[in-house]
Design a protein around this motif. Structure first.
Motif: not given
Length: 375
Positions: A48, A50, A57-59, A136, A175, A177
């Motif tokens: 992933l 991020t 925080e997303y991915a 990130r 996180i 997704i």
């Protein structure tokens, strides 16, 4: 009346730190036999990438990301477009439509334009740029720690409906997704395709049928280096605790425990005889695979995921000699932007001495197990 002194078993410590790939057990006759690994025991990890959006925080799956570039200084605004469409930017031989992840996720507002990162992906055959506040890390994750998003979130009409899965990264870190195809409404995608075609006047950004390569770009002492993305397992923060090993090359910083796995750590500044780093917060640990070994490379910062054609790869300058020539076998020449990146050879990331050192650890552990198995 003196105190007690504990004597360490170095061989046992090294055997635990650098376990052999094949586990050994004793048979009834006392002969060591390898334990067969069942196919069900093999876990295919997911990678992933991020990023931050409005403090969260997303991915996205790394396979879905073509590259990550810096936000441009200026954008061409598209009048009459959807609120999420921020404009278009020059991108390679065409134009790239940019969309705000803050708007798409229902978080409101826009990231500061000059500090954002553009995540380039393909949605329904259209190349788009998603504006995130910051990129990130790259993570290699155990799929067993990924769960479907709760139904109560999927039932909502806001940005929560865009979250497909949630990764439990440990220490309370969750996180979200995303899947790029679910970020857009159908009418937005139709307008997006029309806008791209009109703006490019027949030279719209294509899906990319030509052979192109992806690289992770990082900095060392103001210089740009690159690694093939396939050689990178993940990117993480540099752990605070690094255990040093005696009588090892000076650039072998030591070993770290990264989520239960012991990794040798190489300080790339020392490898290139650069001055020591000031230990800034931007430093990253790039975990790479080199042959049969894995290692972590300490770099000053990770800047982007770059995509370029094979024709941009050139031989390294003849001025390089010795270990530098072996490690930097090629350069990436980006003529349009005037950049030249030193391309590291993954097979040379660990020196012969380092590989021999790790192999000796394995042999030592193997020899001890064999001696213990004898009747």
């Amino acid at each position: 009346g003196a105190g007690v002194t504990k004597i360490l078993d170095i061989e046992a410590l090294l055997a635990r730190a650098f376990p052999r790939e094949a586990t050994v057990r004793k048979s009834s006759g006392g002969v060591a036999k390898p334990i067969a690994t069942a196919a069900a025991d093999i876990v295919v990890r997911r990678r992933l990438i991020t990023f931050d959006v409005a403090g969260q925080e997303y991915a996205l799956s790394l396979d879905a990301v073509r590259e990550i570039v810096l936000a441009p200084d200026s954008l061409a605004y598209v009048p009459g477009s959807d609120e999420a469409v921020r404009g278009v930017m020059a991108y390679r031989d065409g134009l790239l439509p940019l969309l705000s992840l803050r708007v798409l996720l229902g978080l409101g507002g826009h990231a500061p334009q000059h500090s954002g990162k553009i995540i380039v992906t393909v949605v329904a055959g259209t190349v788009v740029g998603l504006i995130a506040d910051n990129a990130r890390s790259i993570l290699s994750v155990d799929p067993r720690l990924i769960e479907p998003a709760p139904k109560v979130l999927s039932a909502r009409a806001g940005g929560e409906a865009r979250i497909q899965e949630i990764y439990r990264a440990g220490h309370g870190r969750l996180i979200s997704i995303l899947v790029a195809e679910t970020l857009f409404r159908e009418d937005v995608m139709q307008k997006l395709a029309q806008t791209t075609a009109q703006a490019a006047a027949g030279g719209a950004v294509a899906d990319g049928t030509t052979a192109e390569l992806r690289f992770l770009v990082f900095r060392l002492d103001g210089n740009e280096f690159a690694l093939p993305i396939d050689a990178v397992d993940e990117v993480a923060r540099v752990p605070e605790q690094i255990t040093r090993l005696p009588k090892t090359p000076k650039f072998l910083e030591g070993v770290v425990n990264l989520r239960g796995t012991v990794l040798p750590v190489v300080d790339q500044r020392r490898r290139f005889d650069m001055p020591p780093s000031d230990g800034g917060a931007a430093r990253r640990l790039v975990v790479v695979t080199s042959g049969a070994h894995r290692a972590g490379l300490i770099v000053d910062s990770v800047t982007e995921v770059l995509r370029c054609g094979a024709d941009a790869i050139r031989p390294a300058p003849e001025l390089m000699t010795g270990e530098a020539l072996a490690l930097v076998g090629s350069v990436i020449n980006l003529e349009a932007s005037g950049r030249m990146l030193l391309l590291l050879d993954p097979a040379e990331l660990l020196s012969r001495a380092e590989r021999g050192l790790l192999d000796s650890f394995s042999k030592t552990a193997a020899g001890k197990d064999t001696r213990q198995s004898r009747p």
